[in-house]
Design a protein around this motif. Structure first.
Motif, mmCIF file in Angstrom:
data_model
loop_
_atom_site.group_PDB
_atom_site.id
_atom_site.type_symbol
_atom_site.label_atom_id
_atom_site.label_comp_id
_atom_site.label_asym_id
_atom_site.label_seq_id
_atom_site.Cartn_x
_atom_site.Cartn_y
_atom_site.Cartn_z
ATOM 1 N N UNK A 1 52.278 35.660 19.528
ATOM 2 C CA UNK A 1 51.216 34.724 18.967
ATOM 3 C C UNK A 1 50.907 33.865 18.058
ATOM 4 N N UNK A 2 51.472 34.007 16.873
ATOM 5 C CA UNK A 2 51.343 33.590 15.196
ATOM 6 C C UNK A 2 52.888 32.834 15.275
ATOM 7 N N UNK A 3 53.814 32.732 15.900
ATOM 8 C CA UNK A 3 54.972 31.524 16.064
ATOM 9 C C UNK A 3 54.672 31.036 17.060
ATOM 10 N N UNK A 4 53.664 31.135 18.375
ATOM 11 C CA UNK A 4 53.020 29.767 19.178
ATOM 12 C C UNK A 4 52.349 29.045 18.439
ATOM 13 N N UNK A 5 51.806 29.331 17.785
ATOM 14 C CA UNK A 5 50.277 29.205 17.317
ATOM 15 C C UNK A 5 51.645 28.044 16.437
ATOM 16 N N UNK A 6 52.376 28.072 15.329
ATOM 17 C CA UNK A 6 52.624 26.787 14.423
ATOM 18 C C UNK A 6 53.387 25.828 15.837
ATOM 19 N N UNK A 7 53.890 27.108 16.663
ATOM 20 C CA UNK A 7 54.286 25.314 17.308
ATOM 21 C C UNK A 7 53.489 24.647 18.198
ATOM 22 N N UNK A 8 52.535 24.579 18.261
ATOM 23 C CA UNK A 8 51.233 24.041 19.000
ATOM 24 C C UNK A 8 50.995 23.556 17.701
ATOM 25 N N UNK A 9 50.729 23.624 16.493
ATOM 26 C CA UNK A 9 50.821 22.188 16.184
ATOM 27 C C UNK A 9 51.617 21.783 14.799
ATOM 28 N N UNK B 1 59.955 24.089 14.669
ATOM 29 C CA UNK B 1 58.797 24.795 14.572
ATOM 30 C C UNK B 1 58.525 24.600 12.847
ATOM 31 N N UNK B 2 59.567 25.395 12.277
ATOM 32 C CA UNK B 2 59.894 25.587 10.708
ATOM 33 C C UNK B 2 59.270 26.462 10.183
ATOM 34 N N UNK B 3 59.629 27.908 11.315
ATOM 35 C CA UNK B 3 58.797 29.182 10.972
ATOM 36 C C UNK B 3 59.758 30.221 9.289
ATOM 37 N N UNK B 4 59.370 30.948 9.161
ATOM 38 C CA UNK B 4 59.492 30.851 7.247
ATOM 39 C C UNK B 4 60.628 32.500 7.730
ATOM 40 N N UNK B 5 61.643 32.201 8.845
ATOM 41 C CA UNK B 5 62.841 32.958 9.043
ATOM 42 C C UNK B 5 63.429 33.011 8.358
ATOM 43 N N UNK B 6 64.118 32.158 7.506
ATOM 44 C CA UNK B 6 65.248 32.136 6.801
ATOM 45 C C UNK B 6 65.064 33.001 5.756
ATOM 46 N N UNK B 7 64.052 32.993 4.817
ATOM 47 C CA UNK B 7 63.664 33.618 3.702
ATOM 48 C C UNK B 7 63.755 35.468 3.999
ATOM 49 N N UNK C 1 54.164 20.862 16.484
ATOM 50 C CA UNK C 1 55.699 20.560 17.525
ATOM 51 C C UNK C 1 54.101 19.517 18.419
ATOM 52 N N UNK C 2 53.826 20.588 19.459
ATOM 53 C CA UNK C 2 53.186 20.175 20.142
ATOM 54 C C UNK C 2 51.776 19.507 19.913
ATOM 55 N N UNK D 1 46.137 15.260 14.603
ATOM 56 C CA UNK D 1 46.940 15.612 13.291
ATOM 57 C C UNK D 1 46.455 17.491 13.164
ATOM 58 N N UNK D 2 47.258 18.170 12.708
ATOM 59 C CA UNK D 2 47.920 19.469 12.212
ATOM 60 C C UNK D 2 46.588 19.724 11.697
ATOM 61 N N UNK D 3 46.374 21.232 11.890
ATOM 62 C CA UNK D 3 45.683 21.394 10.407
ATOM 63 C C UNK D 3 46.175 23.067 9.888
ATOM 64 N N UNK D 4 46.576 22.053 8.841
ATOM 65 C CA UNK D 4 46.859 22.698 7.887
ATOM 66 C C UNK D 4 46.338 24.350 7.591
ATOM 67 N N UNK D 5 45.461 24.845 7.355
ATOM 68 C CA UNK D 5 44.782 25.882 7.728
ATOM 69 C C UNK D 5 45.006 26.443 8.499
ATOM 70 N N UNK D 6 45.047 26.547 9.731
ATOM 71 C CA UNK D 6 45.359 27.428 10.741
ATOM 72 C C UNK D 6 47.100 27.668 10.423
ATOM 73 N N UNK D 7 47.929 26.917 10.126
ATOM 74 C CA UNK D 7 49.604 26.665 9.777
ATOM 75 C C UNK D 7 49.388 27.657 8.736
#
Length: 223
Positions: free
Chosen positions: A107-115, A177-183, A117-118, A125-131
């Motif tokens: 659900x949270x990766x979808x949120x970031x994709x929407x902000x 979407x640049x998810x922070x998985x590589x951490x 990419x979509x 404009x992206x909502x940085x607070x949501x990201x």
């Protein structure tokens, strides 16, 4: 009668179903639904296939089923696949992680994709607070996964299950979407092993990448 699966090749959720079907040896008739053209939002689609206007949707005779996790469990029951768990105990562990993935992960990766990419595609404009909020949730969940995967190759037992496929789903869009998985090294090692060990997962990755790359190029978007 052929089992139909309706969906867009750029969808990580469709990828979960097509990968599982390949592994289980189930042939699916692909029915293209162009999400970028809004084809899942028509009144006919909502009335006949999914009132939410989402994909994938399975059509097996008179059976209509949506949600990738439910579709995969349905297919596994048809062929008695161990992807749903090799024992009753494993089955409940697989279900545990599938439910967790839906509520605490995807659900949270979808949120970031929407902000990221979509909204970029739509010129919004992206909502940085949501990201930032979604990234905090992802990191919290990823720490749980990283610890769980410290000494194991699979989420449940010693073989691939739907728990792996569901949790791996967001990797379909990780670079866009640049998810922070590589951490999280154990998480990354686990997913790298899936790509190496299961050709179907690598094949469907290439399909998603091709679909997304061609679309983004076509609309002139660079992420």
């Amino acid at each position: 009668m052929t089992i139909k699966i309706h969906g867009d090749a750029g969808s990580g959720s469709l990828r979960r179903v097509t990968t599982a079907a390949k592994i289980m040896g189930i042939e699916l008739e692909r029915v293209k639904v162009d999400l970028f053209k809004g084809e899942s939002q028509t009144e006919d689609f909502k009335a006949r296939l999914n009132p939410h206007g989402l994909t994938p949707v399975l059509e097996d005779g008179g059976t209509i089923l949506w949600e990738a996790a439910a579709i995969n469990l349905y297919l596994a029951d048809k062929v008695g696949s161990s992807l749903a768990g090799a024992s009753p105990e494993e089955r409940f562990q697989v279900l545990q992680w599938m439910f967790w993935s839906g509520e605490q992960w995807r659900t949270f990766t979808t949120t970031i994709f929407d902000e990221r990419v979509a909204k970029t595609v739509m010129g919004q404009p992206k909502d940085e607070a949501v990201i930032a909020y979604a990234e905090r949730k992802i990191r919290y969940a990823a720490r749980v996964l990283d610890q769980h995967l410290e000494d194991r190759q699979f989420m449940v037992g010693n073989a691939l299950t739907f728990a792996d496929i569901d949790i791996a789903g967001p990797f379909s869009q990780v670079d866009r979407a640049n998810f922070p998985f590589r951490e999280f090294p154990n998480l990354m090692a686990w997913h790298d092993n899936l790509l190496r060990s299961f050709p179907a997962w690598a094949e469907t990755k290439a399909e998603v990448d091709n679909r997304m790359d061609r679309f983004l190029e076509g609309v002139g978007v660079e992420l």
